[in-house]
Design an enzyme around this catalytic site. Structure first.
Site, short mmCIF file in Angstrom:
data_model
loop_
_atom_site.label_atom_id
_atom_site.label_comp_id
_atom_site.label_asym_id
_atom_site.label_seq_id
_atom_site.Cartn_x
_atom_site.Cartn_y
_atom_site.Cartn_z
N LEU C 64 0.82 -1.21 0.00
CA LEU C 64 0.00 0.00 0.00
C LEU C 64 0.86 1.26 0.00
O LEU C 64 0.35 2.36 -0.15
CB LEU C 64 -0.93 -0.02 1.22
CG LEU C 64 -1.86 -1.22 1.27
CD1 LEU C 64 -2.59 -1.29 2.60
CD2 LEU C 64 -2.86 -1.16 0.12
N ARG C 65 2.15 1.07 0.21
CA ARG C 65 3.16 2.13 0.09
C ARG C 65 3.11 3.21 1.16
O ARG C 65 3.86 4.17 1.09
CB ARG C 65 3.10 2.80 -1.28
CG ARG C 65 3.49 1.87 -2.42
CD ARG C 65 4.76 1.10 -2.14
NE ARG C 65 5.36 0.53 -3.33
CZ ARG C 65 6.44 -0.22 -3.34
NH1 ARG C 65 7.04 -0.53 -2.20
NH2 ARG C 65 6.95 -0.68 -4.47
N ASP C 306 1.01 -9.90 -5.35
CA ASP C 306 2.31 -9.27 -5.05
C ASP C 306 2.34 -7.84 -5.59
O ASP C 306 3.34 -7.37 -6.12
CB ASP C 306 3.48 -10.08 -5.61
CG ASP C 306 4.75 -9.86 -4.80
OD1 ASP C 306 5.84 -10.19 -5.30
OD2 ASP C 306 4.65 -9.36 -3.66
#
Lengths: 316, 164, 426
Positions: C64-65, C306
């Site tokens: 989700l950064r 991924d």
């Protein structure tokens, strides 16, 4: 490969010899032949590329290759600009694309690109405007097409034809873009037997699939060869996990007069340079009668002139 | 072959006759590939020229390179003599726009600086686009733009002219 | 909100259900299947005729950064993308900046995610501090904060001794370790599978050995310590065989693969397209085919996306300089369906790989449609044709090898905790 050719099969970029049809390779060699005597004349120029701007984009330093391209471009009457982009100022792709865009805005017609990353020339070719051509002057380990071509030119000059030759490439094929380009050219031009010779640590996985026979024993590999190409061994490989020393390498994979005698008596010895005497090749061989290492250099100008002329002519 | 065109060797003989009186022994004959070389070879023999024959391929000097690119078959230019201060007789088969002759002259000057250049052509077909005129001509003919006049060489070496 | 999902083909692998029927949802739960309950005043009816209704998908790896990599993607954009992909629960790797090695960071992430529409977010805890592979993290504290498992993401522990102790510690509490088998020294600076294609393209290679050697170590340590291990992103035929053998010997180990590796191989690297720079690399056709078969025979337990969004500039560089990874949370479903179609695998078996099985691996509720269970549901059109591009993707990034490729199968509705969190335009 499609990226390199126009819709009607003409050469638009020269990025790799992989996938180029035999006719195009032959055309380059033939055209280079006709440029040979330009160097003999008093005015060593023809006006073919007058008004064209050629930019040397060297992300990896090189004096020899860059100079050859510069001489070739000037002999075609082109304007040449040299850009040496040190690795410290360039490290991100933004810089590459920005640089390319800025130069394109300065009416560049052609980029000659050398870069440490495999695929860099492809990357640039995909981004330039349609009228601009890209010549790969060496990208990582992937390709060095003009070197491959000048090596073929040399072979043709001394041997006449390709269809009856046995050619051996000796040394660090794993790290060599020159070797890969040579293999593509040799197989495309119809050389029936192409051999690679080296220790297991220096030959890449699956190299047979490029159409070569693998030898780990140099004596066996040199038997009956018409052409022997020696590859340079980089300093950092000499004492590494792959090789213990230059001495042991020379003992088993260096070209000496005794080993050369196993090849055909009229076999020629080539080396894309610069040579490490006493590592890949014995001085007696390098300076001997079968060596064509010096002429290889002069052919480089004619071959590069041919490539640049073929890329520029004709409506884009 | 078109009945209204004369035989090539007739025209070559006519050319040689016109050139002979003014030809010096120091003059070099240079033919322009490909038809001009055939004509130059015949002239060289007929005129018993003592100097070696020169040949020029003008592919690298054409002014239409940007548009049509490099010709796939570039023949070697061969000038086995020093041009400096020499008299040159430039020979071509057909003079049309004059661009071939201009390219040939540019190329000659990249080899050296001749004293004089005179032009001999087998056929002058008019429609000149540059201020270039032949000094010697076998036949002047007004060929319409859509037609081509060609010199060909048969297998036995015989030269023939045709209109298409 | 009371929702009635009407007339859809309900496929629930765990309950072995495959029939056209109705679902009734209220207060975040499935209250009835088939028979409409009394006094059920519907707020929203979803006409699922011709569509498939399945448990909400569970994706074992979605980056989700946040925190730290907001220039690549944000929680908002990626959670919406996940919902658009039919995902109702996801596991988020800890390789954020800073990495999720402290309970406070985990709690903050969960808090942020809870307040946004989109899937349930299960952060995975860092196995070592700062993911440096030297000192283990406070696994018990992190588990209390909500971590279901511990991992090094794509930074394997190089020091075997540290790995051994980490596994022992985890085994003490019964915590799970999710490990990607890659030997750091064998992988070195490789960017592609060490094989004929990398040789031809002159790209430094990562040999299959890098995976199998590391796997051998991990499996042996797992046997010794009794730690519960899940192996992430297998990529080699030999590696899969090793896991199969270990399972046959009774070792409690599970594994997953990335959806990209089910379809692509090294042969797709032809023109140095950076979107194909993945971690692990795309390997040979033999490896790919082994993956496809192992999914069918159950040797591989789950499929994940991924999902790894990167900034465009990180891919607009020569191949070897590009950031590895592909965006793909919206492609997990169509890529799974494509595999099933090509292999002749029944839909239920395929959907199991992205719903019930991952639920068990992650140890979370969901992955099935039972009366009384949470209403996490995916409704999709298996025949919908669409093209992957910037306009059709909800993710902030488009770095996918499938850019401009046609896909078949698209999510129409995603219900999460009884809320309709995603509804497609058409």
């Amino acid at each position: 490969m499609n990226l390199q050719l126009t819709e009607d099969g003409k050469l638009h970029h020269l990025l790799t010899l992989d996938g180029l049809p035999r006719a195009i390779l032959t055309q380059i060699l033939d055209t280079a032949e006709s440029f040979m005597d330009v160097g003999e004349r008093e005015v060593k120029k023809v006006p073919l590329l007058r008004g064209k701007s050629i930019f040397n984009l060297f992300f990896e330093p090189s004096t020899r290759t860059r100079t050859t391209f510069e001489i070739a471009a000037k002999r075609l009457s082109a304007d040449v600009v040299n850009l040496n982009i040190s690795t410290s100022s360039q490290s991100k792709g933004e810089a590459i694309l920005d640089t390319v865009d800025n130069l394109s805005a300065m009416h560049a017609d052609m980029f000659i690109v050398r870069h440490g990353q495999s695929g860099a020339a492809h990357f640039i070719a995909r981004h330039v405007a349609p009228h601009i051509s890209v010549v790969n002057a060496g990208d990582g380990r992937h390709a060095h097409p003009t070197q491959g071509l000048l090596d073929m030119f040399t072979i043709r000059r001394y041997k006449g034809a390709f269809h009856n030759l046995t050619v051996a490439i000796v040394g660090d094929v794993l790290h060599s873009r020159v070797a890969r380009s040579q293999i593509h050219a040799l197989t495309t031009l119809g050389v029936p037997e192409v051999r690679v010779i080296g220790p297991k640590t220096l030959l890449p996985v699956g190299i047979e699939q490029m159409g070569v026979k693998v030898f780990h024993n140099m004596e066996a590999g040199l038997k009956g060869c018409d052409v022997i190409i020696m590859l340079r061994l980089q300093n950092e490989r000499m004492k590494s996990a792959r090789l213990p020393s230059a001495q042991e390498y020379f003992k088993f994979f260096g070209l000496t007069p005794e080993k050369l005698a196993l090849a055909k008596p009229d076999a020629i010895v080539m080396h894309p340079g610069p040579m490490n005497r006493g590592v890949e090749i014995d001085s007696a061989v390098a300076d001997g009668p079968q060596s064509v290492i010096l002429p290889q250099v002069t052919y480089g100008i004619a071959v590069r002139m041919a490539v640049m002329a073929m890329l520029t002519g004709g409506a884009a | 072959m078109n009945a209204s065109l004369p035989e090539a060797h007739t025209l070559i003989t006519r050319l040689a006759d016109a050139i002979a009186p003014t030809l010096t022994p120091d003059t070099f004959i240079v033919g322009v590939h490909t038809g001009g070389v055939w004509v130059a070879e015949r002239l060289h023999a007929l005129l018993k020229c003592p100097q070696p024959l020169g040949t020029l391929d003008i592919s690298f000097y054409r002014d239409d390179f940007s548009r049509i690119g490099l010709h796939p078959q570039v023949k070697p230019s061969n000038l086995p003599f020093d041009l400096e201060g020499r008299d040159i007789l430039l020979v071509d088969d057909v003079l049309h726009s004059g661009r071939t002759v201009r390219a040939a002259m540019n190329e000659l000057f990249d080899y050296g600086r001749p004293a004089t250049i005179r032009l001999a052509v087998l056929i002058d077909r008019g429609n000149h686009e540059l201020p270039i005129r032949p000094d010697f001509v076998g036949l002047t003919l007004n060929v319409p733009k859509h037609q081509n006049i060609n010199l060909s060489r048969l297998d036995d070496g015989h030269l023939t002219l045709s209109l298409a | 909100m009371k929702i009635h999902i009407q007339n859809g083909r309900v496929i629930d692998p765990m309950n072995a259900r495959d029939e056209v029927t109705d679902l009734f949802i209220a207060a975040g739960k499935i209250v009835a299947i088939g028979q409409r309950p009394a006094d059920f005043h519907v707020n929203r009816t979803i006409d699922a005729s011709g569509l498939i209704v399945c448990p909400g998908l569970i994706d074992l790896s979605v980056r989700l950064r946040e925190p730290g990599y907001e220039y690549r993607a944000t929680l908002e954009s990626e959670m919406l993308a996940a919902a658009a992909g039919g995902i109702t629960s996801l596991a988020c790797p800890p390789d954020t900046d800073p990495p999720l090695d402290e309970p406070g960071l985990v709690e903050m992430l969960k808090f942020r995610a809870r307040n946004l529409p989109g899937p349930r977010v299960y952060p995975l805890g860092a196995l070592t501090q700062k993911l440096e592979g030297k000192m283990i993290t406070e696994m018990a504290e992190l588990t209390e904060a909500g971590c279901r498992a511990f991992t090094q993401a794509d930074a394997p522990i190089a020091d075997t001794h540290v790995l051994l102790r980490a596994m022992e510690y985890a085994a003490t509490f019964g915590f799970s370790l999710w490990l990607r088998p890659q030997d750091v020294s064998l992988a070195q600076d490789g960017v592609a599978h060490d094989g004929a294609v990398a040789t031809r393209l002159g790209l430094p290679g990562i040999p299959a050995l890098a995976e199998t050697v590391a796997l051998a170590t991990i499996l042996q340590l797992a046997r010794e310590t009794g730690a519960r291990v899940h192996l992430m992103r297998l990529s080699t035929r030999d590696g899969i065989a090793m896991v199969r053998a270990a399972k046959a010997q009774g070792l409690a180990v599970s594994c997953d693969v990335a959806a990209t590796h089910v379809h692509l191989s090294e042969n797709d690297l032809v023109s140095f397209n950076s979107n194909l720079h993945l971690c692990p690399p795309l390997r040979s056709l033999r490896d790919r085919d082994a993956i496809r078969e192992a999914l069918r025979d159950g040797s591989i337990d789950a499929l994940c996306s991924d999902h790894t969004p990167v900034d465009e500039n990180e891919k607009q560089v020569p191949f070897g300089e590009s950031a590895p990874g592909a965006s793909g949370v919206e492609l997990l479903l169509p890529l799974t369906l494509k595999w099933a179609r090509e292999m002749g695998v029944p839909l239920a078996q395929a959907l199991d790989l992205i719903s019930w099985k991952p639920a068990q691996i992650l140890g979370v509720p969901g992955g099935h449609l039972s009366v009384g269970s949470c209403a996490d549901i995916c409704v999709f059109d298996e025949h919908a044709d669409w093209v992957v591009n910037a306009q059709s993707l909800f993710s902030q990034s488009n770095n996918t090898p499938f850019l401009n490729h046609p896909m078949q199968g698209r999510v129409r509705y995603t219900v999460i905790d009884g809320h309709l969190d995603f509804e497609s335009g058409h």
